[in-house]
Enzyme design. Structure first.
Site, PDB file in Angstrom:
ATOM      1  N   HIS A   6       0.867  -1.188   0.000  1.00 38.50           N
ATOM      2  CA  HIS A   6       0.000   0.000   0.000  1.00 38.50           C
ATOM      3  C   HIS A   6       0.894   1.225   0.000  1.00 38.50           C
ATOM      4  O   HIS A   6       1.310   1.718   1.059  1.00 38.50           O
ATOM      5  CB  HIS A   6      -0.925  -0.041   1.224  1.00 38.50           C
ATOM      6  CG  HIS A   6      -1.924   1.069   1.275  1.00 38.50           C
ATOM      7  ND1 HIS A   6      -3.098   0.982   1.986  1.00 38.50           N
ATOM      8  CD2 HIS A   6      -1.931   2.292   0.707  1.00 38.50           C
ATOM      9  CE1 HIS A   6      -3.777   2.111   1.856  1.00 38.50           C
ATOM     10  NE2 HIS A   6      -3.082   2.924   1.081  1.00 38.50           N
ATOM     11  N   HIS A  63       1.465   4.866  -2.442  1.00 40.93           N
ATOM     12  CA  HIS A  63       1.130   5.726  -3.582  1.00 40.93           C
ATOM     13  C   HIS A  63       2.418   6.385  -4.060  1.00 40.93           C
ATOM     14  O   HIS A  63       3.040   7.139  -3.294  1.00 40.93           O
ATOM     15  CB  HIS A  63       0.110   6.786  -3.168  1.00 40.93           C
ATOM     16  CG  HIS A  63      -1.154   6.200  -2.612  1.00 40.93           C
ATOM     17  ND1 HIS A  63      -2.274   5.965  -3.384  1.00 40.93           N
ATOM     18  CD2 HIS A  63      -1.463   5.765  -1.366  1.00 40.93           C
ATOM     19  CE1 HIS A  63      -3.233   5.435  -2.630  1.00 40.93           C
ATOM     20  NE2 HIS A  63      -2.759   5.297  -1.401  1.00 40.93           N
ATOM     21  N   GLU A  81     -11.274   3.408   5.583  1.00 38.52           N
ATOM     22  CA  GLU A  81     -10.262   4.335   6.121  1.00 38.52           C
ATOM     23  C   GLU A  81     -11.048   5.424   6.849  1.00 38.52           C
ATOM     24  O   GLU A  81     -11.080   5.466   8.070  1.00 38.52           O
ATOM     25  CB  GLU A  81      -9.415   4.926   4.975  1.00 38.52           C
ATOM     26  CG  GLU A  81      -8.353   5.924   5.436  1.00 38.52           C
ATOM     27  CD  GLU A  81      -7.610   6.597   4.262  1.00 38.52           C
ATOM     28  OE1 GLU A  81      -8.114   6.589   3.126  1.00 38.52           O
ATOM     29  OE2 GLU A  81      -6.517   7.170   4.515  1.00 38.52           O
ATOM     30  N   ASP A 106       1.717   4.020   2.810  1.00 38.37           N
ATOM     31  CA  ASP A 106       0.710   4.887   2.187  1.00 38.37           C
ATOM     32  C   ASP A 106       1.368   6.029   1.393  1.00 38.37           C
ATOM     33  O   ASP A 106       1.591   5.878   0.187  1.00 38.37           O
ATOM     34  CB  ASP A 106      -0.260   5.426   3.246  1.00 38.37           C
ATOM     35  CG  ASP A 106      -1.646   5.725   2.690  1.00 38.37           C
ATOM     36  OD1 ASP A 106      -1.892   5.440   1.509  1.00 38.37           O
ATOM     37  OD2 ASP A 106      -2.503   6.233   3.453  1.00 38.37           O
ATOM     38  N   ASP A 107       1.633   7.156   2.046  1.00 39.02           N
ATOM     39  CA  ASP A 107       2.252   8.326   1.396  1.00 39.02           C
ATOM     40  C   ASP A 107       3.410   8.792   2.278  1.00 39.02           C
ATOM     41  O   ASP A 107       3.295   9.799   2.996  1.00 39.02           O
ATOM     42  CB  ASP A 107       1.204   9.442   1.253  1.00 39.02           C
ATOM     43  CG  ASP A 107       0.009   8.988   0.424  1.00 39.02           C
ATOM     44  OD1 ASP A 107       0.132   8.959  -0.806  1.00 39.02           O
ATOM     45  OD2 ASP A 107      -1.028   8.640   1.023  1.00 39.02           O
TER      46      ASP A 107
HETATM   47  N1  ADE Z   1      -4.437   8.684  -2.215  1.00 43.42           N
HETATM   48  C1  ADE Z   1      -3.215   8.817  -1.682  1.00 43.42           C
HETATM   49  N2  ADE Z   1      -3.238   8.477  -0.391  1.00 43.42           N
HETATM   50  C2  ADE Z   1      -4.514   8.109  -0.096  1.00 43.42           C
HETATM   51  C3  ADE Z   1      -5.169   7.648   1.071  1.00 43.42           C
HETATM   52  N3  ADE Z   1      -4.534   7.486   2.242  1.00 43.42           N
HETATM   53  N4  ADE Z   1      -6.486   7.374   1.006  1.00 43.42           N
HETATM   54  C4  ADE Z   1      -7.135   7.534  -0.144  1.00 43.42           C
HETATM   55  N5  ADE Z   1      -6.570   7.965  -1.266  1.00 43.42           N
HETATM   56  C5  ADE Z   1      -5.263   8.240  -1.245  1.00 43.42           C
HETATM   57 ZN    ZN Z   2      -3.677   4.763   0.344  1.00 47.53          ZN
END
Ligand code: ADE
Ligand code: ZN
Length: 327
Positions: A10, A12, A193, A271-272
């Site tokens: 997971h 991005h 989420e 995630d990010d």
């Molecule tokens: N796009 C990038 N990060 C995200 C996240 N945590 N939830 C939904 N879309 C995303």
């Molecule tokens: Zn995500």
């Protein structure tokens, strides 16, 4: 800090753009940023919810213009992830966010896939690409995106569903996910989420999702937890993201221990990472320290990540052996 070998499931790619890289790319592409400097940009990383983060995340993508930019972003992530113990990465990309601002899909895909193609050789990280559909865009736009990447012949592991969750249930995307499955692609979806447990049910029943990204709100629905445990559905949990986006108040309040105790098939992911304070190793370290996780639990988390991946059987076997020999 290196942790046990992991598969990151997971992540991005656009969420790996570090503030310094945003400035370097803006300069290279002659784009005016609405921030004075790196410190000014970094000071804006105090998010109140998912949307407040997404606003900055999409705005900063304006700095990505050429295939070389996309390749550099991807390669930098792979290098950093490898240093933190990632040995296999299945990464999300948001093509609609680039095409809608005038970047050609070919440019985007060429850059990302060129970097992914040498990830094993350069960084010892096997990899795959998941094209994520923006759920706050139309179902028609998602279908056009799927058709376009299929026509391009981009090597693809699967499709996902991301962006602003509440108000955009998985049911909106039944047709595009059915087509992806018919094309032999894997399917995953962000659900639970910020959105309710019903979105997790829909992702499973209507989209055929093989993994649920986040999914932590499943805990509000005992029947759902029972189903997820019985079917061993992987949940790609992102602890530091959940704290930064205020899904939980503090790392100490994260439901990870409860999820593990209930027998859910949990994996740890970032995630990010450029926005949420850390890469996969930082996430594993944060939950280890917050909950005093023992070696057996850390091994379970690493093993779950490989089991939940879409890696080839021989790669999975090799990675599981690596984890076993590291413990
Ligand atoms: N796009 C990038 N990060 C995200 C996240 N945590 N939830 C939904 N879309 C995303
Ligand atoms: Zn995500």
């Amino acid at each position: 800090m290196t942790v046990l070998p992991h598969a990151e499931l997971h992540l991005h790619l656009e969420g790996t753009l570090e503030p310094e890289t945003i400035f370097t790319m803006a300069e290279r592409n002659r784009i005016d940023l609405p921030y004075a400097d790196v410190a000014d940009l970094s000071s804006r990383y105090d998010f109140s919810d998912l949307q407040s983060f997404l606003n900055l995340y999409y705005a900063n993508m304006a700095t990505l213009r050429t295939a070389a930019d996309f390749a550099e972003m991807t390669d930098s992530y792979l290098a950093r992830a490898a240093r933190g113990g990632v040995r296999h990465a299945e990464v999300f990309l948001d093509p609609q966010a680039h095409v809608t601002r005038g970047v050609a899909l070919e440019e985007v895909m060429d850059g990302v896939t060129t970097a992914l193609a040498c990830s094993l050789e350069r960084h010892g990280v096997s990899s795959g690409l998941i094209v994520a559909m923006l759920r706050d865009h139309s179902a028609e736009s998602a279908m056009q995106t799927l058709d376009a990447v299929l026509t391009l012949g981009t090597p693809l592991l699967g499709i996902g569903l991301d962006s602003a969750e509440v108000g955009h249930p998985p049911s909106k995307f039944v047709d595009v996910f059915a087509k992806a499955r018919a094309e032999g692609l894997h399917v995953v979806a962000h659900a639970g989420e910020e959105g309710p447990p019903s979105y997790v049910w829909e992702a499973l029943d209507l989209l055929g999702a093989e993994r649920i990204d986040h999914g932590i709100r499943c805990l509000e629905d005992d029947r759902l937890v029972h189903r997820l445990v019985a079917e061993r559905v992987p949940l790609t949990v992102c602890p530091l993201s959940n704290v930064r986006l205020r899904v939980v108040a503090d790392i100490a309040d994260h439901p990870l221990p409860t999820m593990l105790a209930k027998g859910l098939n949990v994996t740890i992911n970032s995630d990010d990472p450029a926005y949420f304070g850390g890469y996969l190793d930082d996430n594993v370290t944060a939950v280890r320290d917050a909950f005093g996780l023992d070696q057996a639990t850390l091994t379970t988390l690493a093993t779950n990540s490989v089991d939940a991946s879409f890696a080839e059987p021989s790669r999975r076997t090799a990675l599981l052996a690596e984890i076993a020999s590291a413990t």
